[in-house]
Scaffold this motif. Structure first.
Motif, PDB file in Angstrom:
ATOM      1  N   LEU A 116       0.826  -1.212   0.000  1.00 53.71           N
ATOM      2  CA  LEU A 116       0.000   0.000   0.000  1.00 53.71           C
ATOM      3  C   LEU A 116       0.855   1.254   0.000  1.00 53.71           C
ATOM      4  O   LEU A 116       0.513   2.257  -0.641  1.00 53.71           O
ATOM      5  CB  LEU A 116      -0.927  -0.009   1.221  1.00 53.71           C
ATOM      6  N   ALA A 117       1.994   1.203   0.711  1.00 56.25           N
ATOM      7  CA  ALA A 117       2.880   2.368   0.760  1.00 56.25           C
ATOM      8  C   ALA A 117       3.402   2.735  -0.624  1.00 56.25           C
ATOM      9  O   ALA A 117       3.523   3.920  -0.956  1.00 56.25           O
ATOM     10  CB  ALA A 117       4.051   2.098   1.710  1.00 56.25           C
ATOM     11  N   ILE A 118       3.710   1.713  -1.446  1.00 51.50           N
ATOM     12  CA  ILE A 118       4.162   1.990  -2.808  1.00 51.50           C
ATOM     13  C   ILE A 118       3.005   2.525  -3.655  1.00 51.50           C
ATOM     14  O   ILE A 118       3.151   3.482  -4.419  1.00 51.50           O
ATOM     15  CB  ILE A 118       4.744   0.720  -3.458  1.00 51.50           C
ATOM     16  N   GLY A 119       1.835   1.912  -3.510  1.00 50.48           N
ATOM     17  CA  GLY A 119       0.690   2.329  -4.300  1.00 50.48           C
ATOM     18  C   GLY A 119       0.226   3.742  -4.010  1.00 50.48           C
ATOM     19  O   GLY A 119      -0.325   4.417  -4.884  1.00 50.48           O
TER      20      GLY A 119
ATOM     21  N   LEU B 177       1.553   5.515   9.814  1.00 48.71           N
ATOM     22  CA  LEU B 177       0.719   6.700  10.005  1.00 48.71           C
ATOM     23  C   LEU B 177       0.858   7.680   8.842  1.00 48.71           C
ATOM     24  O   LEU B 177      -0.133   8.254   8.376  1.00 48.71           O
ATOM     25  CB  LEU B 177       1.086   7.392  11.331  1.00 48.71           C
ATOM     26  N   THR B 178       2.091   7.874   8.364  1.00 47.93           N
ATOM     27  CA  THR B 178       2.284   8.832   7.278  1.00 47.93           C
ATOM     28  C   THR B 178       1.759   8.304   5.949  1.00 47.93           C
ATOM     29  O   THR B 178       1.488   9.085   5.032  1.00 47.93           O
ATOM     30  CB  THR B 178       3.774   9.203   7.124  1.00 47.93           C
TER      31      THR B 178
ATOM     32  N   LEU C 130       4.427  14.993   4.813  1.00 46.85           N
ATOM     33  CA  LEU C 130       4.154  13.766   5.559  1.00 46.85           C
ATOM     34  C   LEU C 130       4.147  12.545   4.640  1.00 46.85           C
ATOM     35  O   LEU C 130       4.619  11.464   5.015  1.00 46.85           O
ATOM     36  CB  LEU C 130       2.803  13.886   6.274  1.00 46.85           C
ATOM     37  N   ALA C 131       3.623  12.714   3.428  1.00 46.73           N
ATOM     38  CA  ALA C 131       3.458  11.580   2.535  1.00 46.73           C
ATOM     39  C   ALA C 131       4.779  10.989   2.060  1.00 46.73           C
ATOM     40  O   ALA C 131       4.846   9.809   1.721  1.00 46.73           O
ATOM     41  CB  ALA C 131       2.608  11.986   1.333  1.00 46.73           C
ATOM     42  N   VAL C 132       5.839  11.802   2.008  1.00 45.43           N
ATOM     43  CA  VAL C 132       7.125  11.278   1.525  1.00 45.43           C
ATOM     44  C   VAL C 132       7.935  10.634   2.644  1.00 45.43           C
ATOM     45  O   VAL C 132       8.998  10.055   2.376  1.00 45.43           O
ATOM     46  CB  VAL C 132       7.972  12.391   0.861  1.00 45.43           C
TER      47      VAL C 132
ATOM     48  N   PRO D 271       8.139   6.451   2.244  1.00 43.40           N
ATOM     49  CA  PRO D 271       9.053   5.990   1.185  1.00 43.40           C
ATOM     50  C   PRO D 271      10.491   6.425   1.407  1.00 43.40           C
ATOM     51  O   PRO D 271      11.420   5.723   0.992  1.00 43.40           O
ATOM     52  CB  PRO D 271       8.464   6.609  -0.092  1.00 43.40           C
ATOM     53  N   SER D 272      10.715   7.552   2.062  1.00 44.00           N
ATOM     54  CA  SER D 272      12.090   7.971   2.361  1.00 44.00           C
ATOM     55  C   SER D 272      12.735   7.022   3.360  1.00 44.00           C
ATOM     56  O   SER D 272      13.893   6.614   3.196  1.00 44.00           O
ATOM     57  CB  SER D 272      12.107   9.402   2.911  1.00 44.00           C
ATOM     58  N   LEU D 273      11.996   6.650   4.411  1.00 42.90           N
ATOM     59  CA  LEU D 273      12.526   5.716   5.404  1.00 42.90           C
ATOM     60  C   LEU D 273      12.820   4.361   4.770  1.00 42.90           C
ATOM     61  O   LEU D 273      13.838   3.727   5.061  1.00 42.90           O
ATOM     62  CB  LEU D 273      11.514   5.561   6.545  1.00 42.90           C
TER      63      LEU D 273
END
Length: 403
Positions: free
Chosen positions: A27-30, A159-160, A269-271, A274-276
């Motif tokens: 989901l994080a990638i999508g 959460l992000t 917040l949204a990035v 994926p940054s982590l």
């Protein structure tokens, strides 16, 4: 060669999991803001709505890559039940594993550069500060959190991810009055092939790493569920991003949302998630290459990624995705062929770099030459080179057997 069947000595099979146990990563990638950006970029490139054919073909290509590579992690008899590192140990020579790790490290540094650049630009605009200040204020705390260990940042990352979902909803709501983001017209075939390459590049790194997120899954139904969790929000986000280009005549997501404090905060917040992930996965890959501590490798990935972020790397997302599509997906082809062979009980054969590296080089060369859909040509070439290498290997085995 490490044995690949249950009961043989080798890596332990990961304990059984279901699709919801690992759905968060998919989901994080999508829901990544990158899907919004490349959707806007495709519409901007067409100077109008995104061709529906690009969305259908692109999502189909994504599904094929995720299913082919993700199946390796499924529990036997459907797959090996291992993560990517164990699969590469069993399927490829040591020198090739270091090459793959180096390519993955470069890919994660690029993704960090994109996400930190996008979020840093948004944070800088919010504070009225230069880009590099926004990148530092965003990237350095995330680097510290990544160094603290995955158990420390997994919760904040979840959460992000909700912020990323909110960002997609916000973009769609702000542009609901815009013309439809899709068209049934295909446009020039060259552009259509280039659009599909962007979709392939978007999941190239994650697709190669898919066994890390499918290891232990019970069966193919779980794999299909995970792939769907990634593809559906990607398609929605790409469509929402296309509305940005249609509304503003530009693919600049930050410029579109910076008039809204809420929108700018949501980008920041949204990035984060994926940054982590880029810090973590990039550090793991680089450790395979340098054989040093994970902490040092994570710092090196951070330095490279944040340097890219200060250069405005997020503005070249489409070319970057095209390069990723040329470099990494060709490796998935011989791995899938070899996995199929082993499931049929045949003698394990090492996956040679000759079965995928020439195809990747061809894809990169055609990309540099400006050939539309060059990455897809490289992917097709991987099928040819894989068949040739495997055919040569079978002929050699027969000759030796006759002696």
């Amino acid at each position: 060669m490490t044995p690949s069947r249950p009961g043989a000595s080798g890596p332990a099979i990961v304990a059984e999991r279901r699709w919801w146990d690992t759905a968060g990563a998919w989901l994080a990638i999508g829901t990544s803001p990158a899907a919004l950006v490349f959707g806007a970029g495709i519409a901007d490139r067409h100077d109008g709505p995104m061709p529906a054919a690009a969305l259908v073909l692109g999502s189909t290509a994504i599904m094929c890559l995720l299913l082919a590579q993700g199946r390796l992690g499924l529990r036997p008899p459907h797959g090996e039940g291992w993560s990517l590192a164990d699969i590469l140990d069993a399927y490829t020579p040591r020198r090739d594993r270091r090459l793959v790790a180096a390519l993955m490290a470069l890919g994660m540094a690029g993704w960090l550069g994109f996400n930190a650049g996008l979020g840093g630009a948004a944070l800088g605009s919010l504070l009225g500060a230069p880009r590099w200040v926004g990148v530092a204020l965003l990237g350095l705390p995330l680097l510290a959190l990544a160094l603290a260990g995955q158990h420390r940042w997994n919760g904040p990352a979840v959460l992000t991810t909700m912020a990323a979902l909110a960002l997609i909803v916000l973009v769609a709501a702000q542009n609901s009055h815009t013309q439809a983001p899709l068209t049934l017209e295909t446009g020039p075939w060259g552009l259509l092939f280039a659009d599909v390459s962007v979709f392939v590049g978007y999941v190239a790194v994650f697709a190669l790493r898919a066994p890390d997120f499918t290891a232990g899954l019970r069966g193919r139904a779980d794999l299909w569920a995970c792939a769907t969790v990634l593809i559906v929000p990607t398609v929605v986000a790409a469509g929402a991003g296309a509305t940005v280009a249609l509304h503003d005549g530009s693919s600049d997501l930050v410029a579109h949302l910076q008039t809204s404090t809420v929108g700018t905060v949501l980008i920041v917040l949204a990035v984060a998630a994926p940054s982590l992930t880029a810090y973590h996965s990039g550090g793991l890959a680089l450790r395979t290459v340098l054989s040093t501590s994970l902490r040092r490798c994570t710092l090196l990935i951070g330095a490279a990624g944040l340097a890219l972020a200060t250069s405005g790397f997020e503005t070249v997302l489409l070319p970057w995705l095209t390069v990723l599509a040329a470099v990494l997906p060709p490796l998935i082809v011989p791995l899938a062929f070899e996995a199929r062979s082993r499931r049929r009980g045949r003698t394990p054969v090492s996956v040679s770099a000759w079965s995928w590296l020439p195809a990747a080089v061809l894809g990169i060369a055609l990309t540099a030459a400006g050939v539309p859909g060059a990455a897809l040509v490289g992917l097709a070439a991987a099928f040819v080179s894989t068949a040739a290498v495997r055919g040569h290997g079978r002929m050699r085995t027969r000759r030796l057997a006759r002696r």
